[in-house]
Enzyme design. Structure first.
Site, short mmCIF file in Angstrom:
data_model
loop_
_atom_site.label_atom_id
_atom_site.label_comp_id
_atom_site.label_asym_id
_atom_site.label_seq_id
_atom_site.Cartn_x
_atom_site.Cartn_y
_atom_site.Cartn_z
N PHE A 6 0.83 -1.20 0.00
CA PHE A 6 0.00 0.00 0.00
C PHE A 6 0.86 1.25 0.00
O PHE A 6 1.92 1.30 0.64
CB PHE A 6 -0.89 0.05 1.25
N ASP A 7 0.38 2.26 -0.68
CA ASP A 7 0.82 3.64 -0.45
C ASP A 7 0.16 4.10 0.85
O ASP A 7 -0.81 3.49 1.32
CB ASP A 7 0.39 4.49 -1.64
N ALA A 8 0.64 5.20 1.41
CA ALA A 8 0.08 5.71 2.66
C ALA A 8 -0.82 6.92 2.45
O ALA A 8 -2.04 6.86 2.65
CB ALA A 8 1.20 6.05 3.65
N THR A 35 -4.19 7.23 0.34
CA THR A 35 -4.60 5.87 0.01
C THR A 35 -5.17 5.20 1.25
O THR A 35 -6.27 4.66 1.23
CB THR A 35 -3.43 5.04 -0.54
#
Length: 225
Positions: free
Chosen positions: A8-10, A13
């Site tokens: 995941f991106d943070a 997102t």
């Protein structure tokens, strides 16, 4: 379940990233009424710096101080101190996006290994993960400032994959909101990608994610049925 590993991106997102409110909160402590016009001026400087950082033209430290140089001179404080205060303010107001907690819980319950790859800065990302109780949820946790390269550089994805034990790349999904850093970077690394596109933006030419969702709940349905 096709994907056994999800990266995941943070920012924008999983976490809501409201830089304007963070800056307002920070500048209140310096008796500055930070206005939308101030924010527009800040972004005129900040956005090109982020492009330079992602392209490897400047370091994380240069980005963080340069964006506050003008305000630092005006207020008579160090640019690095303003940057630290901004990151602290952003940590204080951090919230997860709708559906993020349920998605992460469901994936963990399903035995999916979760990682995080972020171009955000170390102090802010660690503070937010601690505040939300998610610090132990992600392994690996890859922060560009620590590694010295940023998305979309393939090396940051390679680093994450090595930490995962070099799994089959078609079983690794990269999820992010930025089509250039997250999706193109993931594609160049040979990963499957999912563009989190809550505002229904048109995809940039030449960037085609494997999946596209407008809500994290939709992603949960896509992955787990």
């Amino acid at each position: 379940m096709t994907y056994r590993w999800i990266l995941f991106d943070a920012d924008d997102t999983l976490f809501h990233f409201d830089a304007y409110q963070g800056l307002r909160r920070m500048f209140e402590r310096h008796a500055v009424d930070f206005t939308p016009d101030h924010y527009a001026q800040y972004q005129q400087l900040n956005k090109p710096l982020w492009v330079d950082y992602q392209n490897g033209a400047i370091t994380a430290a240069e980005l963080q101080t340069t964006r506050f140089d003008g305000w630092a001179r005006q207020l008579g404080v160090a640019a690095a101190d303003l940057n630290l205060a901004f990151l602290e303010s952003m940590a204080e107001i951090c919230t997860l996006l709708p559906g993020a907690q349920a998605l992460l819980d469901a994936l963990a319950d399903a035995g999916v290994r979760l990682g995080l790859i972020t171009n955000g800065f170390t102090a802010l990302q660690l503070a937010r993960l601690e505040r939300t109780g998610l610090r132990e949820r992600f392994d690996p946790l890859v922060i560009s400032e620590q590694l010295g390269v940023a998305k979309p550089d393939v090396r940051i994805f390679e680093h994450a994959l090595q930490a995962l034990g070099d799994p089959p790349r078609e079983q690794v999904l990269m999820v992010g909101d930025n089509p250039h850093s997250d999706i193109l970077g993931g594609l160049n690394a040979g990963l499957h990608t999912c563009w989190f596109n809550p505002h229904g933006q048109a995809a940039p030419a030449g960037i085609a994610a494997h999946h596209e969702v407008r809500a994290l709940g939709e992603l949960q349905t896509l992955l787990l049925g």
